[in-house]
Design a protein around this motif. Structure first.
Motif: not given
Length: 339
Positions: A147-156
């Motif tokens: 949950a801390y990556t630059s991609h954002g929420p792990t479920v979009v």
């Protein structure tokens, strides 16, 4: 899913598909057709918020009203005259916040305190390839740990499915408008309250990429600060010391962004690049402390955890992943990805 009888008796709620619309006529027909062909047989509502569209979106929606109602789907269309890109259009007060996907609904009945997502098909094919691969390949426990990556929420967000009760417990979307990552803020608050995201491991949504999407109004610096603050709150506050895995630009940027307390917890940087390792130390030149703080730079095999990983996933031909596996580390305990 074959629900037990006592859960089938609970499955009597209204499902509402929430559809914010802003100049979306190019894709509306495809979207409405997909809703029409859902196999859920309970009570359904299509709740559309027209966010000041200037194309013929409203006309398309009205043209589909009768067909939807013949299918047993009630249609509510609302909106206002000035656009509020961002989360505001999702706070329309009559909403029962559900996404109409039968498998997600059945999962939600079994896990009423979870935010349910799903895998997606990204269109156009090949757009944001690494991001799409990440969305679809996360293991269940990684929905929390990454949950801390630059991609954002792990479920979009377009895949989110939950009860109105859970939605109201977490709190409404931030209505700050353009430039506010309302999905990330909501997701963080959900995790703060002990929420556990789940994902139906089927591709149930077509997730379209286009340049006019509101997500492009959110700056990298905004996301960076939110991520750093959340990492400090949830992870670093629990650690006495740690190593930053990456002595390069991203690792140093993270170090400089930390609070003074957490900077002092950084016992080393580690890397595989011999040029960085040969320097032996990183000096925080911008620090107001005297003497200026210096942090050792080590080879990753000489470093000790726990680690914050600042190397991009899926970008090293598997080398990073192999190095992590060689140390027999457990994600979420011995390291977290921040990349």
């Amino acid at each position: 899913l074959n629900l037990p009888m006592h859960l089938q008796k609970r499955a009597k709620y209204l499902l509402s598909i929430i559809m914010p619309v802003h100049n979306a006529s190019s894709w509306l027909v495809e979207c409405l057709q997909a809703i029409m062909h859902q196999d859920f047989t309970g009570s359904m509502e299509l709740s559309v918020f027209d966010d000041a569209s200037t194309d013929d979106s409203r006309k398309v929606l009205e043209g589909w009203r009768e067909r939807m109602e013949d299918r047993g789907i009630s249609v509510v269309i609302s909106g206002h005259g000035s656009s509020q890109p961002g989360g505001g259009q999702l706070n329309y007060p009559s909403i029962v916040y559900f996404f109409l996907v039968r498998l997600q609904y059945e999962t939600s009945i079994l896990h009423p305190n979870s935010l349910i997502g799903c895998r997606v098909q990204r269109l156009p094919e090949g757009s944001t390839e690494r991001y799409a691969r990440w969305i679809n390949s996360l293991a269940q426990d990684q929905l929390l740990t990454q949950a801390y990556t630059s991609h954002g929420p792990t479920v979009v967000m377009p895949t989110w499915f939950c009860s109105r009760k859970l939605f109201m417990k977490v709190g409404l979307f931030d209505e700050g408008g353009k430039g506010v990552p309302e999905d990330l803020l909501f997701f963080y608050q959900f995790l703060r309250q002990g929420g556990s995201p789940l994902r139906v491991d089927q591709r149930l949504l077509v997730y379209r990429y286009h340049e006019a999407a509101a997500t492009h109004s959110v700056t990298e610096s905004t996301i960076w600060k939110l991520r750093v603050d959340f990492l400090q709150e949830r992870v670093l506050s629990q650690w006495e010391s740690f190593t930053i895995w990456n002595a390069g630009k991203q690792g140093r940027k993270l170090y400089r962004s930390l609070s003074l307390i957490n900077q002092k917890k950084v016992k080393a940087f580690c890397d595989v690049d011999e040029k960085k390792i040969q320097k032996r130390f990183y000096t925080h030149e911008e620090s107001k402390e005297r003497p200026k703080p210096t942090v050792p730079v080590l080879h990753y095999k000489e470093a000790t955890g726990p680690f914050i990983i600042c190397v991009k996933l899926d970008m090293t031909g598997g080398v990073l992943e192999e190095n992590l596996n060689s140390l027999q580390l457990k994600e979420g305990t011995d390291y977290y990805h921040f990349n």
